[in-house]
Design a protein around this motif. Structure first.
Motif, PDB file in Angstrom:
ATOM      1  N   ALA A   1       0.837  -1.203   0.000  1.00 54.10           N
ATOM      2  CA  ALA A   1       0.000   0.000   0.000  1.00 54.10           C
ATOM      3  C   ALA A   1       0.872   1.253   0.000  1.00 54.10           C
ATOM      4  N   SER A   2       0.189   2.399  -0.058  1.00 50.75           N
ATOM      5  CA  SER A   2       0.876   3.691  -0.008  1.00 50.75           C
ATOM      6  C   SER A   2       0.494   4.427   1.263  1.00 50.75           C
ATOM      7  N   LEU A   3       1.354   5.358   1.640  1.00 52.78           N
ATOM      8  CA  LEU A   3       1.197   6.106   2.883  1.00 52.78           C
ATOM      9  C   LEU A   3       1.290   7.591   2.573  1.00 52.78           C
ATOM     10  N   LYS A   4       0.479   8.390   3.284  1.00 55.11           N
ATOM     11  CA  LYS A   4       0.603   9.844   3.177  1.00 55.11           C
ATOM     12  C   LYS A   4       0.546  10.415   4.594  1.00 55.11           C
TER      13      LYS A   4
ATOM     14  N   MET B   1       7.721  14.113  -1.613  1.00 53.68           N
ATOM     15  CA  MET B   1       7.412  15.176  -0.653  1.00 53.68           C
ATOM     16  C   MET B   1       6.768  16.339  -1.387  1.00 53.68           C
ATOM     17  N   THR B   2       5.659  16.802  -0.864  1.00 53.36           N
ATOM     18  CA  THR B   2       4.922  17.907  -1.465  1.00 53.36           C
ATOM     19  C   THR B   2       4.507  18.875  -0.367  1.00 53.36           C
ATOM     20  N   ARG B   3       3.889  19.979  -0.794  1.00 49.16           N
ATOM     21  CA  ARG B   3       3.394  20.925   0.189  1.00 49.16           C
ATOM     22  C   ARG B   3       2.204  21.682  -0.391  1.00 49.16           C
ATOM     23  N   ASP B   4       1.388  22.210   0.506  1.00 49.43           N
ATOM     24  CA  ASP B   4       0.276  23.082   0.125  1.00 49.43           C
ATOM     25  C   ASP B   4       0.466  24.365   0.928  1.00 49.43           C
ATOM     26  N   THR B   5       0.941  25.400   0.266  1.00 47.16           N
ATOM     27  CA  THR B   5       1.248  26.629   0.987  1.00 47.16           C
ATOM     28  C   THR B   5      -0.008  27.314   1.518  1.00 47.16           C
ATOM     29  N   SER B   6      -1.147  27.062   0.878  1.00 53.11           N
ATOM     30  CA  SER B   6      -2.374  27.739   1.321  1.00 53.11           C
ATOM     31  C   SER B   6      -2.810  27.286   2.708  1.00 53.11           C
ATOM     32  N   ILE B   7      -2.413  26.088   3.085  1.00 58.74           N
ATOM     33  CA  ILE B   7      -2.767  25.579   4.412  1.00 58.74           C
ATOM     34  C   ILE B   7      -1.522  25.231   5.220  1.00 58.74           C
ATOM     35  N   THR B   8      -0.398  25.750   4.817  1.00 56.58           N
ATOM     36  CA  THR B   8       0.903  25.589   5.511  1.00 56.58           C
ATOM     37  C   THR B   8       1.135  24.156   5.970  1.00 56.58           C
ATOM     38  N   THR B   9       0.963  23.258   5.020  1.00 60.51           N
ATOM     39  CA  THR B   9       1.097  21.832   5.335  1.00 60.51           C
ATOM     40  C   THR B   9       2.019  21.150   4.339  1.00 60.51           C
ATOM     41  N   ALA B  10       2.895  20.315   4.868  1.00 58.52           N
ATOM     42  CA  ALA B  10       3.762  19.491   4.043  1.00 58.52           C
ATOM     43  C   ALA B  10       3.309  18.039   4.141  1.00 58.52           C
ATOM     44  N   TYR B  11       3.601  17.297   3.087  1.00 60.43           N
ATOM     45  CA  TYR B  11       3.189  15.897   3.011  1.00 60.43           C
ATOM     46  C   TYR B  11       4.363  15.016   2.612  1.00 60.43           C
ATOM     47  N   MET B  12       4.341  13.809   3.139  1.00 56.08           N
ATOM     48  CA  MET B  12       5.323  12.806   2.744  1.00 56.08           C
ATOM     49  C   MET B  12       4.554  11.558   2.324  1.00 56.08           C
ATOM     50  N   ASP B  13       4.724  11.187   1.046  1.00 57.15           N
ATOM     51  CA  ASP B  13       4.117   9.976   0.518  1.00 57.15           C
ATOM     52  C   ASP B  13       5.185   8.907   0.374  1.00 57.15           C
ATOM     53  N   LEU B  14       4.840   7.704   0.771  1.00 57.28           N
ATOM     54  CA  LEU B  14       5.749   6.575   0.598  1.00 57.28           C
ATOM     55  C   LEU B  14       4.946   5.427  -0.012  1.00 57.28           C
ATOM     56  N   SER B  15       5.418   4.937  -1.139  1.00 56.54           N
ATOM     57  CA  SER B  15       4.663   3.901  -1.855  1.00 56.54           C
ATOM     58  C   SER B  15       5.293   2.523  -1.651  1.00 56.54           C
ATOM     59  N   ARG B  16       4.574   1.525  -2.104  1.00 56.67           N
ATOM     60  CA  ARG B  16       5.049   0.127  -2.063  1.00 56.67           C
ATOM     61  C   ARG B  16       5.597  -0.222  -0.682  1.00 56.67           C
ATOM     62  N   LEU B  17       4.766  -0.033   0.305  1.00 55.92           N
ATOM     63  CA  LEU B  17       5.195  -0.230   1.689  1.00 55.92           C
ATOM     64  C   LEU B  17       5.593  -1.665   1.968  1.00 55.92           C
ATOM     65  N   ARG B  18       6.589  -1.807   2.821  1.00 51.78           N
ATOM     66  CA  ARG B  18       7.070  -3.118   3.280  1.00 51.78           C
ATOM     67  C   ARG B  18       7.015  -3.136   4.800  1.00 51.78           C
ATOM     68  N   SER B  19       7.187  -4.291   5.354  1.00 50.88           N
ATOM     69  CA  SER B  19       7.129  -4.401   6.816  1.00 50.88           C
ATOM     70  C   SER B  19       8.247  -3.591   7.471  1.00 50.88           C
ATOM     71  N   ASP B  20       9.385  -3.468   6.792  1.00 49.87           N
ATOM     72  CA  ASP B  20      10.482  -2.706   7.401  1.00 49.87           C
ATOM     73  C   ASP B  20      10.303  -1.192   7.259  1.00 49.87           C
ATOM     74  N   ASP B  21       9.173  -0.756   6.721  1.00 49.54           N
ATOM     75  CA  ASP B  21       8.813   0.665   6.746  1.00 49.54           C
ATOM     76  C   ASP B  21       8.076   1.015   8.034  1.00 49.54           C
ATOM     77  N   THR B  22       7.806   0.031   8.857  1.00 47.73           N
ATOM     78  CA  THR B  22       7.191   0.295  10.158  1.00 47.73           C
ATOM     79  C   THR B  22       8.118   1.179  10.973  1.00 47.73           C
ATOM     80  N   ALA B  23       7.624   2.349  11.356  1.00 46.38           N
ATOM     81  CA  ALA B  23       8.484   3.334  12.011  1.00 46.38           C
ATOM     82  C   ALA B  23       7.652   4.511  12.493  1.00 46.38           C
ATOM     83  N   LEU B  24       8.314   5.345  13.274  1.00 48.84           N
ATOM     84  CA  LEU B  24       7.779   6.649  13.646  1.00 48.84           C
ATOM     85  C   LEU B  24       8.341   7.637  12.625  1.00 48.84           C
ATOM     86  N   TYR B  25       7.462   8.348  11.950  1.00 48.31           N
ATOM     87  CA  TYR B  25       7.867   9.299  10.929  1.00 48.31           C
ATOM     88  C   TYR B  25       7.742  10.718  11.492  1.00 48.31           C
TER      89      TYR B  25
END
Lengths: 109, 122
Positions: B16-19, B70-94
């Motif tokens: 799956a993918s993560l945002k 990594m993207t951002r929306d300046t209108s709402i002062t928010t940044a995003y991090m997308d990570l695709s093709r998740l694996r079990s070793d992507d389990t973490a605190l981001y």
């Protein structure tokens, strides 16, 4: 990629003692090195940047030194709140790429 | 005061993918680079990349090139991090973290968001 190694992995000391933590880079990073403190369950906190500059609000008992490949974080007299994990971090020039060391845990003896 | 508030914990299946979002406040959003760092359970810190919120320029650690965005929306002062093709070793605190120097990528990470726990499990 520049690899950072930290020593020792664990440092067992008593409050009031001096702590000396080492960080070694696989190639020169000039003075582009920082130190972070992380307590259990908390987010990392910037302590020292550009080798020797204390971040805002960081007590004077924390100091950093070194250049090139060898760096040291010194805590002159450990307070109870200083027992934590300490990470060094380096930054390459351009484009800026960052890597962290594996950390040194300072625990109570 | 400067604050970075991240989105809540996620549970994802492998493949799956993560945002993850990072809402900034208390400073000029476009004035400071934002970084993403992750920490696997009981492990150290791993830098993932940065975004310049002003231009949208990004730079990723080699490990995340092609899988991280990594993207951002300046209108709402928010940044995003997308990570695709998740694996079990992507389990973490981001974590997101702001650069400590205005208008410069030659910075260090201060302050940090509270972290978003991501669990990847079937």
């Amino acid at each position: 990629e520049t690899v950072l190694t930290q020593s020792p992995a664990t440092l067992s000391l008593s409050p009031g003692e001096r702590a000396t933590l080492s960080c070694r880079a696989s190639q020169s990073v000039s003075s582009s090195l920082a130190w972070y403190q992380q307590k259990p369950g908390q987010t990392p906190r910037l302590l020292i940047y550009d080798t020797s500059n204390r971040a805002t609000g960081i007590p004077a008992r924390f100091s950093g030194s070194g250049s090139g490949t060898d760096f040291t974080l010194t805590i002159s007299s450990l307070e109870p709140e200083d027992f934590a994990v300490y990470y060094c971090q380096q930054r390459s020039n351009w484009p800026p790429i960052f890597t962290f060391g594996p950390g040194t845990k300072v625990d109570i003896k | 005061q400067v604050q970075l508030v991240q989105s809540g914990a996620e549970v994802k299946k492998p493949g799956a993918s993560l945002k993850v979002s990072c809402k900034a406040s208390g400073y000029t959003f476009t004035g400071y680079y934002l970084h993403w760092v992750r920490q696997a359970p009981g492990q150290g810190l791993e830098w993932m990349g940065w975004i310049n919120p002003n231009s949208g320029d990004t730079n990723y650690a080699q490990k995340f090139q092609g899988r991280g965005t990594m993207t951002r929306d300046t209108s709402i002062t928010t940044a995003y991090m997308d990570l695709s093709r998740l694996r079990s070793d992507d389990t973490a605190l981001y974590y997101c973290a702001r650069g400590n120097m205005a208008h410069s990528p030659l910075n260090w990470f201060d302050p940090w968001g509270q972290g978003t726990l991501v669990t990847v499990s079937s």
